[in-house]
Design a protein around this motif. Structure first.
Motif, PDB file in Angstrom:
ATOM      1  N   UNK A  16      29.886  43.166  45.885  1.00  0.00           N
ATOM      2  CA  UNK A  16      30.391  43.726  44.712  1.00  0.00           C
ATOM      3  C   UNK A  16      31.922  43.435  44.769  1.00  0.00           C
ATOM      4  N   UNK A  17      32.569  43.713  45.647  1.00  0.00           N
ATOM      5  CA  UNK A  17      34.243  43.284  45.837  1.00  0.00           C
ATOM      6  C   UNK A  17      34.310  41.807  45.683  1.00  0.00           C
ATOM      7  N   UNK A  18      33.354  40.828  46.154  1.00  0.00           N
ATOM      8  CA  UNK A  18      33.379  39.151  45.816  1.00  0.00           C
ATOM      9  C   UNK A  18      33.315  39.107  44.237  1.00  0.00           C
ATOM     10  N   UNK A  19      32.536  40.091  43.602  1.00  0.00           N
ATOM     11  CA  UNK A  19      32.491  39.839  42.146  1.00  0.00           C
ATOM     12  C   UNK A  19      33.716  39.840  41.543  1.00  0.00           C
ATOM     13  N   UNK A  20      34.211  41.302  41.877  1.00  0.00           N
ATOM     14  CA  UNK A  20      35.277  41.525  41.255  1.00  0.00           C
ATOM     15  C   UNK A  20      36.715  40.572  41.525  1.00  0.00           C
ATOM     16  N   UNK A  21      36.648  40.246  42.771  1.00  0.00           N
ATOM     17  CA  UNK A  21      37.630  38.760  43.120  1.00  0.00           C
ATOM     18  C   UNK A  21      37.365  37.732  42.367  1.00  0.00           C
ATOM     19  N   UNK A  22      36.470  37.485  42.005  1.00  0.00           N
ATOM     20  CA  UNK A  22      36.394  36.190  41.333  1.00  0.00           C
ATOM     21  C   UNK A  22      36.585  36.647  39.822  1.00  0.00           C
ATOM     22  N   UNK A  23      36.159  37.705  39.334  1.00  0.00           N
ATOM     23  CA  UNK A  23      36.672  38.193  37.943  1.00  0.00           C
ATOM     24  C   UNK A  23      38.263  38.431  37.870  1.00  0.00           C
ATOM     25  N   UNK A  24      38.834  38.888  38.949  1.00  0.00           N
ATOM     26  CA  UNK A  24      40.423  39.274  38.993  1.00  0.00           C
ATOM     27  C   UNK A  24      41.035  37.901  39.307  1.00  0.00           C
ATOM     28  N   UNK A  25      40.387  36.821  39.562  1.00  0.00           N
ATOM     29  CA  UNK A  25      41.163  35.545  39.582  1.00  0.00           C
ATOM     30  C   UNK A  25      41.831  35.140  38.494  1.00  0.00           C
ATOM     31  N   UNK A  26      41.242  35.671  37.307  1.00  0.00           N
ATOM     32  CA  UNK A  26      41.926  35.155  35.806  1.00  0.00           C
ATOM     33  C   UNK A  26      43.137  35.865  35.722  1.00  0.00           C
ATOM     34  N   UNK A  27      43.384  36.814  36.455  1.00  0.00           N
ATOM     35  CA  UNK A  27      45.014  37.524  36.387  1.00  0.00           C
ATOM     36  C   UNK A  27      46.231  36.534  37.026  1.00  0.00           C
ATOM     37  N   UNK A  28      45.621  35.707  37.956  1.00  0.00           N
ATOM     38  CA  UNK A  28      46.566  34.685  38.321  1.00  0.00           C
ATOM     39  C   UNK A  28      46.566  33.202  37.879  1.00  0.00           C
ATOM     40  N   UNK A  29      46.113  33.120  36.832  1.00  0.00           N
ATOM     41  CA  UNK A  29      45.992  31.997  35.992  1.00  0.00           C
ATOM     42  C   UNK A  29      44.927  30.798  36.332  1.00  0.00           C
ATOM     43  N   UNK A  30      44.028  31.259  37.285  1.00  0.00           N
ATOM     44  CA  UNK A  30      43.057  30.375  37.594  1.00  0.00           C
ATOM     45  C   UNK A  30      41.970  30.254  36.784  1.00  0.00           C
TER      46      UNK A  30
END
Length: 70
Positions: A16-30
């Motif tokens: 679930x942490x990986x899922x949050x990391x994939x969703x949170x990568x949008x914060x860095x413009x990716x």
């Protein structure tokens, strides 16, 4: 069995942490990393469901009903 169920639960949290990391990568413009989100959610639910199923089947092994210690 306890260690195996604990390991499955821990793997569920990591997934679930990986899922949050994939969703949170949008914060860095990716943009959202869809592979991380889908993979993390599917593995997280699989590991969590398997841990709950195994715990349910072996739950009597986890509780000690001896009256010697009272």
């Amino acid at each position: 069995m306890r260690l195996f169920i604990t390991t499955l639960s821990l793997l569920s949290v990591i997934s679930f942490g990986y899922a949050l990391a994939g969703y949170g990568s949008s914060l860095f413009g990716n943009g959202i990393n869809v592979k991380y989100v889908i993979g993390g959610l599917s593995c997280g639910f699989f590991f969590g469901g398997t841990a709950l199923l195994l715990w349910y089947r072996h739950r009597n092994d986890f509780f000690d009903n001896n009256d010697e210690n009272v």
